[in-house]
Design a protein around this motif. Structure first.
Motif, short mmCIF file in Angstrom:
data_model
loop_
_atom_site.label_atom_id
_atom_site.label_comp_id
_atom_site.label_asym_id
_atom_site.label_seq_id
_atom_site.Cartn_x
_atom_site.Cartn_y
_atom_site.Cartn_z
N LYS A 173 65.50 -62.24 -32.76
CA LYS A 173 65.57 -61.59 -31.45
C LYS A 173 64.26 -60.84 -31.26
O LYS A 173 63.85 -60.06 -32.11
N VAL A 174 63.59 -61.09 -30.15
CA VAL A 174 62.28 -60.50 -29.87
C VAL A 174 62.45 -59.00 -29.60
O VAL A 174 63.30 -58.60 -28.81
N ASP A 175 61.62 -58.20 -30.25
CA ASP A 175 61.66 -56.75 -30.04
C ASP A 175 60.26 -56.20 -29.81
O ASP A 175 59.31 -56.96 -29.59
N ASP A 176 60.12 -54.88 -29.88
CA ASP A 176 58.87 -54.20 -29.54
C ASP A 176 57.73 -54.43 -30.53
O ASP A 176 56.60 -54.05 -30.26
N ARG A 177 58.01 -55.01 -31.68
CA ARG A 177 56.95 -55.22 -32.67
C ARG A 177 55.95 -56.29 -32.25
O ARG A 177 54.84 -56.34 -32.76
N GLU A 199 53.50 -58.67 -29.77
CA GLU A 199 52.64 -58.73 -28.59
C GLU A 199 53.10 -59.94 -27.79
O GLU A 199 52.93 -61.08 -28.24
N LEU A 200 53.69 -59.69 -26.63
CA LEU A 200 54.22 -60.79 -25.83
C LEU A 200 53.20 -61.25 -24.79
O LEU A 200 52.51 -60.43 -24.18
N LEU A 201 53.11 -62.56 -24.59
CA LEU A 201 52.25 -63.12 -23.56
C LEU A 201 52.92 -62.98 -22.20
O LEU A 201 52.26 -63.00 -21.17
N ASP A 202 54.25 -62.81 -22.20
CA ASP A 202 55.02 -62.63 -20.98
C ASP A 202 56.20 -61.72 -21.32
O ASP A 202 57.04 -62.07 -22.15
N SER A 203 56.27 -60.56 -20.67
CA SER A 203 57.29 -59.57 -21.02
C SER A 203 58.72 -60.02 -20.74
O SER A 203 59.67 -59.41 -21.24
N GLU A 226 63.70 -59.11 -25.87
CA GLU A 226 65.15 -59.12 -26.11
C GLU A 226 65.77 -60.51 -26.02
O GLU A 226 66.98 -60.65 -25.94
N THR A 227 64.96 -61.57 -26.02
CA THR A 227 65.49 -62.94 -26.05
C THR A 227 65.40 -63.47 -27.48
O THR A 227 64.79 -62.84 -28.34
N HIS A 228 65.97 -64.62 -27.71
CA HIS A 228 65.85 -65.26 -29.03
C HIS A 228 64.67 -66.22 -29.00
O HIS A 228 64.41 -66.88 -28.01
N ALA A 229 63.96 -66.27 -30.11
CA ALA A 229 62.79 -67.14 -30.22
C ALA A 229 62.64 -67.60 -31.67
O ALA A 229 63.24 -67.03 -32.58
N TRP A 230 61.84 -68.63 -31.86
CA TRP A 230 61.45 -69.04 -33.20
C TRP A 230 60.33 -68.14 -33.66
O TRP A 230 59.39 -67.87 -32.91
N SER A 248 61.21 -74.30 -24.46
CA SER A 248 60.01 -75.00 -24.00
C SER A 248 59.03 -75.33 -25.12
O SER A 248 58.10 -76.10 -24.91
N ASN A 249 59.23 -74.72 -26.30
CA ASN A 249 58.29 -74.84 -27.42
C ASN A 249 56.91 -74.28 -27.08
O ASN A 249 55.92 -74.66 -27.69
N GLU A 250 56.85 -73.37 -26.12
CA GLU A 250 55.60 -72.71 -25.79
C GLU A 250 55.49 -71.39 -26.54
O GLU A 250 56.50 -70.71 -26.76
N VAL A 251 54.28 -71.04 -26.93
CA VAL A 251 54.05 -69.76 -27.60
C VAL A 251 54.28 -68.65 -26.59
O VAL A 251 53.76 -68.69 -25.46
N ILE A 252 55.10 -67.65 -26.98
CA ILE A 252 55.39 -66.54 -26.07
C ILE A 252 54.87 -65.21 -26.60
O ILE A 252 54.90 -64.21 -25.89
N GLY A 253 54.40 -65.19 -27.84
CA GLY A 253 53.87 -63.95 -28.38
C GLY A 253 53.52 -64.10 -29.85
O GLY A 253 53.61 -65.18 -30.42
N TYR A 254 53.13 -62.96 -30.43
CA TYR A 254 52.74 -62.97 -31.84
C TYR A 254 52.88 -61.57 -32.42
O TYR A 254 52.94 -60.58 -31.69
N LEU A 255 52.91 -61.50 -33.73
CA LEU A 255 52.91 -60.25 -34.45
C LEU A 255 51.53 -60.14 -35.08
O LEU A 255 51.19 -60.92 -35.97
N PRO A 256 50.70 -59.20 -34.59
CA PRO A 256 49.34 -59.10 -35.13
C PRO A 256 49.35 -58.88 -36.64
O PRO A 256 50.24 -58.19 -37.16
N SER A 257 48.38 -59.46 -37.32
CA SER A 257 48.28 -59.25 -38.77
C SER A 257 47.72 -57.87 -39.04
O SER A 257 47.10 -57.25 -38.18
N GLU A 258 47.99 -57.40 -40.25
CA GLU A 258 47.55 -56.05 -40.59
C GLU A 258 46.17 -56.05 -41.19
O GLU A 258 45.73 -56.97 -41.77
#
Length: 97
Positions: free
Chosen positions: A46-50, A52-56, A60-64, A87-97
């Motif tokens: 489940k997508v949360d605040d951690r 970086e979303l390409l589209d807000s 709170e949705t489910h994603a791979w 859609s298999n489109e990239v919707i965001g990422y978790l930046p590396s540390e």
């Protein structure tokens, strides 16, 4: 949809999601040349605040969540990538540390 952690058991949808993640990482120049996508793992989250979303709208949705193993030879870790399972489109990422 059940998450897979073994590269030999990816469904077609999971394989497509990983391909999308790899293409995104290559476009952003975040994927090392020698990285093998067969080492990727995929899980449904489940997508949360951690992230970086390409589209807000995807908050709170489910994603791979596509992740790649850590490598002590790398100076920067590969970001984790979120892919929309519909859609298999990239919707965001978790930046590396």
């Amino acid at each position: 949809m059940h998450p897979s952690t073994s590269s030999s058991t990816y469904s077609d949808d999971e394989a497509d999601a990983i391909k999308s993640a790899v293409l995104f990482l290559e476009q952003m120049d975040w994927l090392p040349v020698n990285e093998d996508s067969k080492q990727a793992t995929i899980q449904s989250i489940k997508v949360d605040d951690r992230y970086e979303l390409l589209d807000s709208q995807f908050k709170e949705t489910h994603a791979w969540l596509i992740t790649f193993p850590t490598d002590s030879q790398r100076t920067i870790e590969i970001p984790h990538v979120l892919v929309d399972p519909e859609s298999n489109e990239v919707i965001g990422y978790l930046p590396s540390e």
